[in-house]
Design a protein around this motif. Structure first.
Motif, mmCIF file in Angstrom:
data_model
loop_
_atom_site.group_PDB
_atom_site.id
_atom_site.type_symbol
_atom_site.label_atom_id
_atom_site.label_comp_id
_atom_site.label_asym_id
_atom_site.label_seq_id
_atom_site.Cartn_x
_atom_site.Cartn_y
_atom_site.Cartn_z
ATOM 1 N N MET A 285 2.443 16.084 -10.346
ATOM 2 C CA MET A 285 1.882 15.444 -9.159
ATOM 3 C C MET A 285 1.426 14.031 -9.525
ATOM 4 S SD MET A 285 0.830 15.875 -5.886
ATOM 5 C CE MET A 285 0.536 17.615 -5.630
ATOM 6 N N SER A 286 1.936 13.061 -8.757
ATOM 7 C CA SER A 286 1.488 11.680 -8.940
ATOM 8 C C SER A 286 0.817 11.223 -7.655
ATOM 9 C CB SER A 286 2.673 10.768 -9.276
ATOM 10 O OG SER A 286 3.607 10.736 -8.216
ATOM 11 N N SER A 287 0.111 10.116 -7.718
ATOM 12 C CA SER A 287 -0.626 9.640 -6.552
ATOM 13 C C SER A 287 -0.186 8.247 -6.146
ATOM 14 C CB SER A 287 -2.122 9.636 -6.835
ATOM 15 O OG SER A 287 -2.838 9.162 -5.712
ATOM 16 N N SER A 288 0.134 8.105 -4.865
ATOM 17 C CA SER A 288 0.378 6.803 -4.255
ATOM 18 C C SER A 288 -0.466 6.739 -2.993
ATOM 19 C CB SER A 288 1.861 6.631 -3.920
ATOM 20 O OG SER A 288 2.664 6.665 -5.069
ATOM 21 N N ALA A 289 -1.710 7.194 -3.132
ATOM 22 C CA ALA A 289 -2.549 7.522 -1.979
ATOM 23 C C ALA A 289 -2.731 6.376 -0.997
ATOM 24 C CB ALA A 289 -3.907 8.015 -2.466
ATOM 25 N N GLY A 290 -2.597 5.144 -1.429
ATOM 26 C CA GLY A 290 -2.761 4.029 -0.509
ATOM 27 C C GLY A 290 -1.478 3.579 0.147
ATOM 28 N N ARG A 291 -0.376 4.209 -0.208
ATOM 29 C CA ARG A 291 0.935 3.776 0.285
ATOM 30 C C ARG A 291 1.403 4.658 1.432
ATOM 31 N NH1 ARG A 291 4.821 3.034 -4.885
ATOM 32 N NH2 ARG A 291 5.579 1.184 -3.812
ATOM 33 N N VAL A 292 2.402 4.130 2.159
ATOM 34 C CA VAL A 292 3.049 4.865 3.240
ATOM 35 C C VAL A 292 4.457 5.205 2.790
ATOM 36 C CG1 VAL A 292 3.872 4.747 5.632
ATOM 37 C CG2 VAL A 292 1.665 3.709 5.001
ATOM 38 N N ALA A 293 4.874 6.449 2.984
ATOM 39 C CA ALA A 293 6.222 6.874 2.638
ATOM 40 C C ALA A 293 7.132 6.724 3.860
ATOM 41 C CB ALA A 293 6.232 8.320 2.163
ATOM 42 N N VAL A 294 8.312 6.152 3.647
ATOM 43 C CA VAL A 294 9.309 5.980 4.701
ATOM 44 C C VAL A 294 10.532 6.814 4.332
ATOM 45 C CG1 VAL A 294 10.817 4.357 5.919
ATOM 46 C CG2 VAL A 294 8.499 3.651 5.233
ATOM 47 N N VAL A 295 10.959 7.696 5.235
ATOM 48 C CA VAL A 295 12.104 8.562 4.975
ATOM 49 C C VAL A 295 13.313 8.008 5.710
ATOM 50 C CG1 VAL A 295 13.030 10.896 5.106
ATOM 51 C CG2 VAL A 295 10.569 10.553 4.772
ATOM 52 N N GLY A 296 14.274 7.459 4.955
ATOM 53 C CA GLY A 296 15.497 6.941 5.552
ATOM 54 C C GLY A 296 15.580 5.426 5.485
ATOM 55 N N ALA A 297 16.802 4.918 5.216
ATOM 56 C CA ALA A 297 17.027 3.471 5.144
ATOM 57 C C ALA A 297 18.104 3.032 6.110
ATOM 58 C CB ALA A 297 17.395 3.062 3.719
ATOM 59 N N GLY A 298 18.196 3.739 7.252
ATOM 60 C CA GLY A 298 19.041 3.288 8.345
ATOM 61 C C GLY A 298 18.299 2.259 9.179
ATOM 62 N N PRO A 299 18.774 1.971 10.396
ATOM 63 C CA PRO A 299 18.119 0.949 11.232
ATOM 64 C C PRO A 299 16.624 1.205 11.437
ATOM 65 C CG PRO A 299 20.233 1.556 12.163
ATOM 66 C CD PRO A 299 20.014 2.484 11.019
ATOM 67 N N SER A 300 16.248 2.456 11.726
ATOM 68 C CA SER A 300 14.830 2.739 11.977
ATOM 69 C C SER A 300 14.007 2.677 10.696
ATOM 70 C CB SER A 300 14.672 4.115 12.629
ATOM 71 O OG SER A 300 15.266 4.125 13.915
ATOM 72 N N GLY A 301 14.564 3.157 9.584
ATOM 73 C CA GLY A 301 13.851 3.072 8.315
ATOM 74 C C GLY A 301 13.651 1.637 7.873
ATOM 75 N N LEU A 302 14.668 0.809 8.063
ATOM 76 C CA LEU A 302 14.530 -0.609 7.728
ATOM 77 C C LEU A 302 13.505 -1.286 8.632
ATOM 78 C CD1 LEU A 302 18.269 -1.562 7.121
ATOM 79 C CD2 LEU A 302 16.476 -1.339 5.390
#
Length: 431
Positions: A1-18
């Motif tokens: 388990m790692s922590s990126s607690a201040g970050r936002v995860a984005v799932v997908g690099a299509g038009p909406s992800g970009l």
């Protein structure tokens, strides 16, 4: 388990992800993205593992109504670009705004799970990390909707998601099941190679040509929108001048008014029907050995049945309850098709609307960024609205009550609502 607690995860690099990555970065919000393919572009990257585009695929909306406002397509781009030009466009968008390095390519997201402390655990590529929020932007056109057809068939049955090139059907008798935009495009594609092409249709459609008076049809009325009934009255009569009556070519008459379901933007299908290159058939009753029996009792022989039966929403890494959804038919019940019942979870791109383009997706992303950046009181006020009655996003149109229309909106009503919420969140932040 790692922590990126201040970050936002984005799932997908299509038009909406970009769009999500760009809006978050523009608003100073740290993010990291996950993409199954080895490049950006989503379905427009034909080499991506989950891409469902075919070699001849082009936009069905014009480039000027589809492109991101801050990043116009290059001069000389055709009115209706191909998947190759669109993939290059998204690569250019990612490079222009420095988004590429933020994505972890070749990475599958296996699970997105809420924590008791309000954050989210995301398991991707074999590693679990904790994030402040998650933006789900994995698209709506990747998971095939495959109906169960009664009977048995000795030939090949495949979904249109597996269709890439018409040469694979050279000399074969093909039945295309479904006459939406993909079904009609593929039927037109096949007539130049297959021995025979039929298209099976369950219901009637309105057909819109790509060009009217020498211009892309969707560029003719870009001012103040007309009231629905007036627009339907005027445009229906205009279409009759350009396309005639599709029932003359064998299509059923539509059971709905223009714009109450997504129209078919394709006039070549009528051209080839008029030339006898393909035939319209009724709905399939059953498969029958080396052929198909239709609901009118007729039968025809085929080598291949190609199911152009659309796609279904698919978020396999999420418990559907987190989206107010049963995970089967219809669509998640989200505020503005973005915000669910659990804080910190957003969905982008779960909208379908004539003419909303990628800028409409970017405005969704701006709302997410504004929500994440807003002070607690403004977020609480927004969350209260999000938990209440859903706004009317139909713009006065009576959309068909079908699963595939469950997340359909009117672009003008929808964009007004999203912009208003974004302005309220930002105004509160300035105050």
């Amino acid at each position: 388990m790692s922590s990126s607690a201040g970050r936002v995860a984005v799932v997908g690099a299509g038009p909406s992800g970009l769009a999500a990555a760009r809006a978050l970065a523009r608003n100073g919000i740290d993010w990291v993205g996950f993409e199954l393919a080895d490049d950006v572009g989503g379905l427009w990257n034909i080499d991506a593992p989950r891409s469902t585009v075919y070699a001849s695929a082009h936009l069905i909306s014009s480039r000027s109504t589809t492109e991101f406002t801050e990043f116009p397509m290059p001069a000389g781009t055709p009115d209706y670009p191909s998947h190759r030009e669109l993939h290059a466009y998204f690569r250019g968008y990612a490079d222009r705004f420095g988004l590429r390095d933020g994505f972890r390519f070749g990475t599958t997201v296996d699970a997105v799970v809420p924590r008791d402390d309000g954050r989210w655990d995301v398991t991707a590529g074999g590693t679990t990390a904790t994030y402040r929020a998650v933006v789900v932007a994995n698209g709506t056109l990747a998971e095939p909707n495959v109906p169960t057809l009664p009977g048995g068939f000795g030939g090949t049955v495949l979904h249109s998601s597996a269709y890439k090139r018409p040469q694979a059907f050279t000399g074969r008798r093909v039945l295309v099941v479904g006459a939406g935009n993909s079904g009609c495009d593929i039927a037109v594609d096949l007539v130049h190679h297959a021995a025979a092409v039929d298209i099976s249709v369950r219901r009637g459609y309105h057909f819109v040509p790509k060009y009217v008076l020498g211009r892309p049809a969707d560029t003719l009325n870009r001012g103040r929108p007309l009231p629905p009934r007036i627009k339907q009255f005027v445009d229906s009569r205009l279409l009759r001048l350009f396309t005639g009556d599709p029932a003359r070519f064998g299509f059923p008459r539509p059971d709905h008014r223009l714009y109450e379901s997504h129209p078919v933007v394709n006039s070549l299908i009528l051209h080839h029907l008029g030339h006898g290159d393909l035939r319209v058939r009724p709905d399939v009753e059953r498969l029958d050995g080396d052929g198909v029996v239709f609901t009118d009792g007729t039968r025809a022989g085929y080598d291949d049945v190609l199911l152009a039966t659309g796609y279904r929403l698919h978020y396999p890494f999420l418990d559907p309850a987190l989206l107010n959804w049963d995970g089967r038919g219809g669509a998640p019940d989200l505020y503005l098709n973005i915000v669910g019942p659990r804080a910190g979870l957003y969905v982008l791109g779960m909208i379908e609307a004539s003419g909303i383009g990628w800028q409409g997706r970017y405005e969704q992303a701006e709302l997410v960024a504004a929500h994440l950046a807003a002070p607690p009181a403004a977020r609480a006020a927004f969350d209260s609205r999000a938990a209440g009655p859903r706004p009317d996003l139909s713009g006065g149109y009576r959309y068909l009550r079908l699963d595939r229309m469950a997340y359909y909106v009117n672009k003008d009503a929808y964009r007004r609502a999203v912009r208003a919420e974004t302005a309220a969140l930002r105004g509160a932040g300035r105050g």
